[in-house]
Design a protein around this motif. Sequence first.
Motif, mmCIF file in Angstrom:
data_model
loop_
_atom_site.group_PDB
_atom_site.id
_atom_site.type_symbol
_atom_site.label_atom_id
_atom_site.label_comp_id
_atom_site.label_asym_id
_atom_site.label_seq_id
_atom_site.Cartn_x
_atom_site.Cartn_y
_atom_site.Cartn_z
ATOM 1 N N LYS A 221 0.829 -1.207 0.000
ATOM 2 C CA LYS A 221 0.000 0.000 0.000
ATOM 3 C C LYS A 221 0.863 1.256 0.000
ATOM 4 O O LYS A 221 0.531 2.253 -0.650
ATOM 5 N N GLN A 224 2.125 1.785 -3.471
ATOM 6 C CA GLN A 224 1.085 2.377 -4.312
ATOM 7 C C GLN A 224 0.911 3.854 -4.016
ATOM 8 O O GLN A 224 0.732 4.673 -4.929
ATOM 9 N N ILE A 248 -2.126 -2.987 -7.062
ATOM 10 C CA ILE A 248 -1.520 -1.652 -6.957
ATOM 11 C C ILE A 248 -1.036 -1.154 -8.311
ATOM 12 O O ILE A 248 -0.594 -0.006 -8.427
#
Length: 427
Positions: A221, A224, A248
């Motif tokens: 995350k 991303q 992602i």
Amino acid sequence: HIFSLVLPSRASYPSTTHQSMLADADTRKKSAAVSEYLQNTSSGKTPISSDQILNIMSSASDFETVTISNAMKPSTAANLGGGDFNSNIHQVDAPLAKMEPNESPESKVPLSRLLSKYKYPIIFLSTVMLGIVIGVPIIVASAAGSSTTEAQKTVVYADPYYPYSLFRDLVVWPPIKQDEPFLWTIPYSGGKTVERIISSCFHLKSARDFGIDTTKIEGLKRMQRFELQAWEEVYFFFSPYVYQAAAILNQNSRGRLFAVFRDPHDRLKSEYGTAVKSGTPPEIANMTLADYVMSKYYVGNWMTRQIVNKPTQPLTDVDLTYAKQIIRRMCLILLYDQLQEGMNHVLVYFRWNNTEGDACIADAIQQDPDLRSGTEVNPGSWAEANDKDSYDIRLYQYAQDLYAMQTQELNQIPPFSQPVHLAPNQG
């Protein structure tokens, strides 16, 4: 000027002179009294006022309409608030106002008084109506726009292979500069060794070199959020979470999937041997391999579960078919037992350059911890493992077939003169 006294009546009469409106002796008597009073006021004997006129109106309840044309003195006119009047009572041809029986003049409320009395309710209702007129089209348009947006999202995500459709198909070759290679690190299958070879022998940087731990979902995350997959300095990234890693990516930064597959039996022995050696958790030290397979510590069909994103849910043959389609279309297959050859496939497919030579790759493979862990394990019976890993066993057998086909294709690719990571204008 004409001053009309509108009086309630029990009957309706034609609009003529006031003598013709008398129907009986009583009404004629009242009419004579009114006429006499009007004559006296016209001669100045009796000034007329508005109160007196109202008294006459209330006494002559049988009258419908009395039309009075009277020449009045200025004092009389002043009492009425008017001007000069004609001196004769005459016929009025225009239609006269009609009143219902028992209706008094006070019952007719002027429109201005109604508007003044109900001003705030009228304003409130007007505001509500205006809001409806303006708001309803806006709400309808907004709902239509929202429906359009949802329809567009549905079109984008209707692909049954999403998010794996964000990986390039193998047939789309050669890779372009914007493509981001992703190594799916299957546990106890040599993934860490491949990552070390790319970093040490090929001298290519991964997301980890920029402080992003992609072996965890939180790290993916973060990657991303910082859009590291679009950085030119990041040549690849790796993670055991293949589904989340694919998610992602985007259309501007597509991925290139590759992974090392190992026999599930050998992988199970390495996992069990490592757990026993480390003593974590302590209960495993007293377990046999069969006990470990049936315990809560072992996750069967790990590869298939990761691809279809079902960590704990029951698997079906449909899930296995889906997993096979993903690795067939999008994954460059490497086999743990033939890792040296597989790394040469990586060089050809990604058009990378091995700056340290084949010896660097061979040394890294010999130092792989997964190669020696579990060799001393006595499996006994594989019945429990075959049942627990039935889908992964079939997926691995399919990967072996794919590896053979991909080897034939890659052997036909001619040598390249310049690696992608050294060619800024590539693609």
